[in-house]
Enzyme design. Structure first.
Site, PDB file in Angstrom:
ATOM      1  N   GLU A 159       0.022  -0.730   5.811  1.00 30.18           N
ATOM      2  CA  GLU A 159       1.054  -0.174   6.684  1.00 30.18           C
ATOM      3  C   GLU A 159       0.918   1.330   6.781  1.00 30.18           C
ATOM      4  OE1 GLU A 159       4.859   1.561   8.005  1.00 30.18           O
ATOM      5  OE2 GLU A 159       3.847   1.862   6.095  1.00 30.18           O
ATOM      6  N   ASP A 205       0.839  -1.205   0.000  1.00 34.09           N
ATOM      7  CA  ASP A 205       0.000   0.000   0.000  1.00 34.09           C
ATOM      8  C   ASP A 205       0.871   1.249   0.000  1.00 34.09           C
ATOM      9  OD1 ASP A 205       0.658  -0.817   2.730  1.00 34.09           O
ATOM     10  OD2 ASP A 205      -0.616   0.835   3.400  1.00 34.09           O
TER      11      ASP A 205
END
EC number: 3.5.1.18
Length: 376
Positions: free
Chosen positions: A135, A76
Site C-alpha cells: 500500500e 507494509d
C-alpha cells in the site's frame, strides 16, 4: 487461545516489512486466523521493479447466507529513517504506548481487528480479511491483485472497513468516507547543450520549463467540491543535467503531483498539463501515473454502522472526512461501499511512530462492536 491486540501489534512491528516485503507478517496472521476458522490464501503477484508482492485473503463462511463483511489493511510500512531512540523494528512497550515503525500505520489496527474476532458469533454470512504488502509503494500488485482474485472467486464483499489511521485528535473523532484522487507527472523539456558564453549556439530549456512551472503553480483547479476540499497541484522537483557552471544544459526536468476532487479525472488533468506544456515549453514530454480517482461512499448503512459502534464505545460522534492522502479505498470502492477507521494519525510515517495502548484496546472494542452489528 487469547489474543491481546498489543501483543499482536508488537509481533507485527518486529517484522521489518518495508514495502514490498511482508517479512513474515502474513505467516503470523495465518497462524492467528486459522484457529479462528479462516481459510487463508497467500499469493504472490508481479515482478520487479513494482513487485513481487505477497498478499493474503482470509475467509470464514458460515452455513447460513448473510452479508459479506471485509476488513482491509496493509502490513507494509515506509522506511524508518534516521533518528530513532531505539530500533524501529524492536517494539518498545511503555506503561502507556507502543513505539515502532507501523504502530499507527497500520499494524495496530490489524492487531486490533484480529483480536476483535475472538468471541464473535458468526452463524451467517462471510467475513474476510484482505491484507496486502504494497500500500505504501507503487500499489500495482497489492490490493489491485486482491480485487482480481476476489472477482475470479466471485467473492465480492458487501461492505469494507479499512483500518487506516483516520482519527485526528482522539480515537473515534473521524471516519473517512471518501478520498481525493492522485496523479503524478514527470516533465522533460528538451534543449540543446552549449557554452554559456555562446548562448546563440545553444537552446536553454530551463527558462521554458520555468515559465511552464509558473503557469502550473498559478493554476486554480477549483474551489472545492463538498465534502471534498479544493484540488491542488504541487511541483515537487525541478532539475537539469549535471555539468560545469559553464554549460547550458541539454534538458530540464520537473515532477508534480495533483490531488483532485470529483471535478476532475486523472486523465483530464494530464491533458491539461500537456496543453500548457505545448504553449509554454514546446517539445516537453509528459509522463503520468494515475494513482487513483476521487471517490465518495454514499451508502449510509455502513457509515451509520461504524459511527454507531464508535459512539457506543467512546461517546463520540465521528466527523466524516475525505481529507488526507490516498489509501487502498481508491481501488476497493469499485467493489463495495468503503469506510476507513483507525488509530489517531499524528505520528504515522514519522520517526518515533507510536500508538497509545489504550487506543489499541479501545479500537479492538470498536471493531468487535462493528462485527456484532454486521452479524446480528
Amino acid at each position: 487461545m487469547s489474543l491481546d491486540p498489543v501483543d499482536l501489534t508488537a509481533k507485527l512491528i518486529a517484522c521489518p516489512s518495508v514495502t514490498p516485503r511482508e517479512a513474515g507478517t502474513l505467516t503470523l496472521l495465518t497462524e492467528w486466523l486459522k484457529p479462528l476458522g479462516f481459510e487463508c490464501h497467500h499469493f504472490v503477484r508481479g515482478e520487479t521493479p513494482d513487485g513481487p508482492v505477497e498478499n493474503l485473503i482470509a475467509v470464514r463462511k458460515a452455513a447460513q447466507p448473510g452479508p459479506h463483511f471485509a476488513f482491509a489493511g496493509h502490513v507494509d510500512v515506509v522506511p524508518p529513517g534516521e533518528g530513532w531512540d531505539s530500533d524501529p523494528f524492536h517494539p518498545v512497550i511503555t506503561d502507556t504506548e507502543i513505539i515502532g515503525r507501523g504502530a499507527t500505520d497500520m499494524k495496530g489496527a490489524i492487531g486490533a481487528f484480529v483480536a476483535a474476532l475472538e468471541g464473535i458469533e458468526q452463524d451467517k454470512g462471510t467475513l474476510s480479511l484482505l491484507i496486502t504488502g504494497d500500500e505504501e509503494g507503487p500499489a500495482v500488485y497489492g490490493t489491485r491483485a486482491i480485487i482480481d482474485e476476489l472477482e475470479t472467486q466471485s467473492l465480492i464483499p458487501d461492505m469494507c472497513l479499512i483500518g487506516e489511521p483516520s482519527s485526528v485528535d482522539r480515537l473515534g473523532d473521524t471516519i473517512k468516507h471518501g478520498r481525493r484522487g492522485s496523479v503524478n507527472m514527470w516533465l522533460e523539456t528538451p534543449g540543446h547543450q552549449g557554452h554559456v558564453a555562446y548562448p546563440h549556439l545553444a537552446d536553454n530549456p530551463i527558462p521554458k520549463l520555468a515559465r511552464l512551472a509558473f503557469e502550473l503553480d498559478a493554476l486554480v483547479l477549483d474551489h472545492g467540491d463538498p465534502p471534498f476540499q479544493a484540488s491542488n497541484l504541487e511541483l515537487t522537483l525541478i532539475e537539469s543535467d549535471d555539468g560545469s557552471t559553464g554549460i547550458i544544459p541539454g534538458q530540464a526536468r520537473a515532477r508534480l503531483n495533483v490531488r483532485f476532487n470529483r471535478h476532475h479525472s486523472g486523465e483530464a488533468l494530464v491533458k491539461k498539463v500537456e496543453e500548457l506544456a505545448a504553449i509554454h515549453a514546446p517539445g516537453t514530454k509528459v509522463e503520468a501515473k494515475i494513482s487513483g480517482e476521487a471517490f465518495l461512499t454514499r451508502d449510509h448503512h455502513i457509515i451509520d454502522l461504524v459511527s454507531d459502534a464508535v459512539n457506543e464505545e467512546t461517546g463520540l460522534t465521528p466527523e466524516r472526512s475525505t481529507g488526507g492522502g490516498t489509501s487502498d479505498g481508491r481501488f476497493l470502492h469499485r467493489l463495495c461501499p468503503v469506510i476507513e477507521f483507525g488509530l489517531p494519525n499524528a505520528t504515522m510515517h514519522k520517526v518515533g511512530e507510536r500508538a497509545a495502548l489504550s487506543d489499541i484496546r479501545e479500537l479492538t472494542a470498536i471493531y468487535r462492536n462493528v462485527l456484532k452489528r454486521v452479524f446480528a
